[in-house]
Write a protein that holds these residues in place. Structure first.
Motif, PDB file in Angstrom:
ATOM      1  N   ASP A   1      -0.144   2.567   4.903  1.00  0.00           N
ATOM      2  CA  ASP A   1       0.422   3.040   3.642  1.00  0.00           C
ATOM      3  C   ASP A   1      -0.301   4.316   3.239  1.00  0.00           C
ATOM      4  O   ASP A   1      -1.267   4.729   3.882  1.00  0.00           O
ATOM      5  CB  ASP A   1       0.274   1.971   2.547  1.00  0.00           C
ATOM      6  CG  ASP A   1       1.250   2.171   1.403  1.00  0.00           C
ATOM      7  OD1 ASP A   1       1.915   3.222   1.363  1.00  0.00           O
ATOM      8  OD2 ASP A   1       1.352   1.274   0.544  1.00  0.00           O
ATOM      9  N   THR A   2       0.154   4.957   2.169  1.00  0.00           N
ATOM     10  CA  THR A   2      -0.441   6.213   1.740  1.00  0.00           C
ATOM     11  C   THR A   2      -1.844   5.995   1.198  1.00  0.00           C
ATOM     12  O   THR A   2      -2.106   5.037   0.471  1.00  0.00           O
ATOM     13  CB  THR A   2       0.420   6.877   0.660  1.00  0.00           C
ATOM     14  OG1 THR A   2       0.651   5.930  -0.386  1.00  0.00           O
ATOM     15  CG2 THR A   2       1.751   7.326   1.227  1.00  0.00           C
TER      16      THR A   2
ATOM     17  N   TYR B   1       1.008   5.155   8.924  1.00  0.00           N
ATOM     18  CA  TYR B   1       2.172   5.221   8.038  1.00  0.00           C
ATOM     19  C   TYR B   1       3.425   5.579   8.827  1.00  0.00           C
ATOM     20  O   TYR B   1       4.498   5.003   8.605  1.00  0.00           O
ATOM     21  CB  TYR B   1       1.910   6.257   6.944  1.00  0.00           C
ATOM     22  CG  TYR B   1       3.029   6.413   5.945  1.00  0.00           C
ATOM     23  CD1 TYR B   1       3.151   5.538   4.879  1.00  0.00           C
ATOM     24  CD2 TYR B   1       3.960   7.441   6.071  1.00  0.00           C
ATOM     25  CE1 TYR B   1       4.172   5.682   3.947  1.00  0.00           C
ATOM     26  CE2 TYR B   1       4.987   7.592   5.148  1.00  0.00           C
ATOM     27  CZ  TYR B   1       5.086   6.717   4.092  1.00  0.00           C
ATOM     28  OH  TYR B   1       6.106   6.861   3.182  1.00  0.00           O
TER      29      TYR B   1
END
Length: 470
Positions: free
Chosen positions: A314-315, A333
């Motif tokens: 994820d970010t 990601y």
């Protein structure tokens, strides 16, 4: 006056009650989190390869539909991380039909390692040192590559495991392959391409620490020439393939793409303001991995060895990744976007012990190898929780269902973890710690309680003494 004192006492009492309530809630959450980890932990009985796989059998269910397994690491210099990843590679190959391995190392310079593990071409020590990253030039990595060679000798061609690098630097082998190819199929392009490559070789020799404004200016001047080479190859594909083979053309084109990635990572003037070199590097490694997955076909199943930071699915919102958009440039990601649950990211953590790093010199050069030792992880950190279960070394599947909202909240709360870069001048334990939401970034945790430093080869010690390599 009495009324004022009474009011102050009431405020103080309310504050104390709130503090005690908060403390009680945190203690309850801590107890429930520890209980959940203990109930769901998969104990690891062996760290070293060569042991039976009975303790790893639960992974067959966890990873049954997974195409890419990411094996992270909180540091690049932990012996037990290397050893347990070697053991997991053996398990995934023998028990789950994984057939490719990819490392956070040079795409071009790892080709000789692939030739060695597949066909026995070359010498193990030479090809290992030749990939150019001191961080991987260790006894532990040599043992794993040796096992790959031995395994490949014992199976059919279709079962053999391939070895790939994903990174952008050390492109000398790629340049030689491209020139050799052009000599055969387009000799009129050789002189101009050779001139371009001589400049690139000179500038690339400054990597990783001495890329400066002058280098960027040179690269910006040379970029149109590299783009022209890529344009020539793509526009004349049919003709070039007819005079060679599809595989030869494909490999040469990929070498040029990797060179362009290196250009982009080292010319900040061409990048948007929220993107930096490390992000370009990570997304480029993702592109190279997805290229390999597509090339190897639908049956390809990859084990990927990277730092924890690259594998995050994820970010990011920690350290120098403050802008959430930056996370979209990370390898993990990109893999999650393309493969969904077919990508499984392991964060590999530890509690205490030693690890290898490389010092940074005042002139921004890489210095000697050094061993860092840290005490037990701070109370309340993720490694502290994992160690406090008294399970020992373990695997924790974060995709396991959680029916306890308190535990779910804990899993999505920020926790301190180790996140140490390879080259650094850290002086205390806190220098190697960051804070992040573990379940947001990873699908599983592999935890080693006590660690020691990796063991560099004789060649690695010589390379580091010359201030060369990474």
């Amino acid at each position: 006056m009495k009324r004022k004192i009474k009011k102050i006492l009431c405020l103080g009492l309310n504050s104390l009650v709130l503090s005690l309530t908060s403390f009680g809630q945190e203690a309850a959450q801590s107890d429930e989190a520890l209980s959940w980890i203990q109930q769901n932990a998969i104990p690891i009985r062996h760290v070293q390869a060569g042991n039976d796989f009975s303790d790893l059998q639960p992974l067959k269910q966890i990873l049954k539909d997974v195409k890419v397994v990411g094996l992270g690491e909180a540091t690049h210099g932990t012996r037990e991380f290397f050893q347990v990843k070697h053991r997991l590679l053996e398990f995934l190959v023998k028990e789950m039909d994984f057939n490719a391995f990819a490392l956070e190392a040079s795409y071009a310079a790892c080709q000789p390692i692939n030739d060695y593990v597949l066909y026995g071409i070359g010498d193990l020590a030479t090809v290992l040192t030749g990939q150019g990253y001191v961080v991987w030039d260790t006894e532990e990595m040599a043992e794993m590559i040796g096992w790959l060679r031995e395994y490949n000798q014992s199976v059919t061609e279709e079962k053999k495991v391939k070895f790939y690098g994903l990174d952008l630097s050390n492109n000398e082998i790629g340049r030689k392959e491209i020139l050799s190819y052009l000599h055969k199929v387009a000799p009129e392009r050789v002189a101009a391409t050779d001139s371009l490559f001589r400049v690139l070789a000179r500038e690339e020799a400054k990597w990783p620490m001495q890329i400066d404004a002058e280098t960027e200016k040179i690269l910006l001047h040379m970029l149109p020439h590299l783009q022209d080479l890529i344009y020539f190859l793509t526009e004349n594909k049919d003709k070039l393939v007819s005079n060679s083979t599809p595989a030869a053309f494909d490999q040469v084109l990929q070498y040029t793409r990797v060179m362009k990635q290196w250009f982009m990572a080292n010319t900040p003037a061409m990048l948007p303001p929220f993107v930096d070199k490390s992000m370009i590097r990570s997304i480029s490694m993702a592109e190279n991995l997805m290229y390999l997955l597509d090339r190897e076909g639908s049956e390809a199943k990859f084990v990927v060895w990277e730092h924890n930071s690259h594998l995050a699915r994820d970010t990011w919102n920690v350290s120098n990744f403050q802008d959430a958009r930056n996370g979209s440039n990370l390898l993990g990601y990109q893999l999650r976007r393309k493969y969904r649950d077919g990508y499984y990211a392991f964060s590999i953590e530890f509690n205490q012990g030693s690890f290898q790093t490389r010092s940074l010199l005042p002139d921004n050069m890489l210095g000697d190898l050094k061993e860092v030792t840290v005490p037990p992880a701070p109370e309340g950190s993720l490694p502290w929780y994992l160690s406090s279960t008294n399970v020992g070394n373990l695997i924790l599947n974060l995709r396991a269902p959680v029916d306890n909202p308190v535990v779910e909240q804990w899993l999505h709360s920020p926790h301190k973890v180790y996140l140490a870069s390879w080259a650094n001048n850290g002086e205390s334990q806190e220098d190697y710690i960051k804070e992040l939401e573990v379940k947001r970034f990873y699908d599983g945790i592999l935890f080693i309680d006590r660690t020691t430093a990796t063991r560099p080869t004789a060649n690695a010690l010589k390379t580091a003494a010359r201030r060369e390599g990474l």
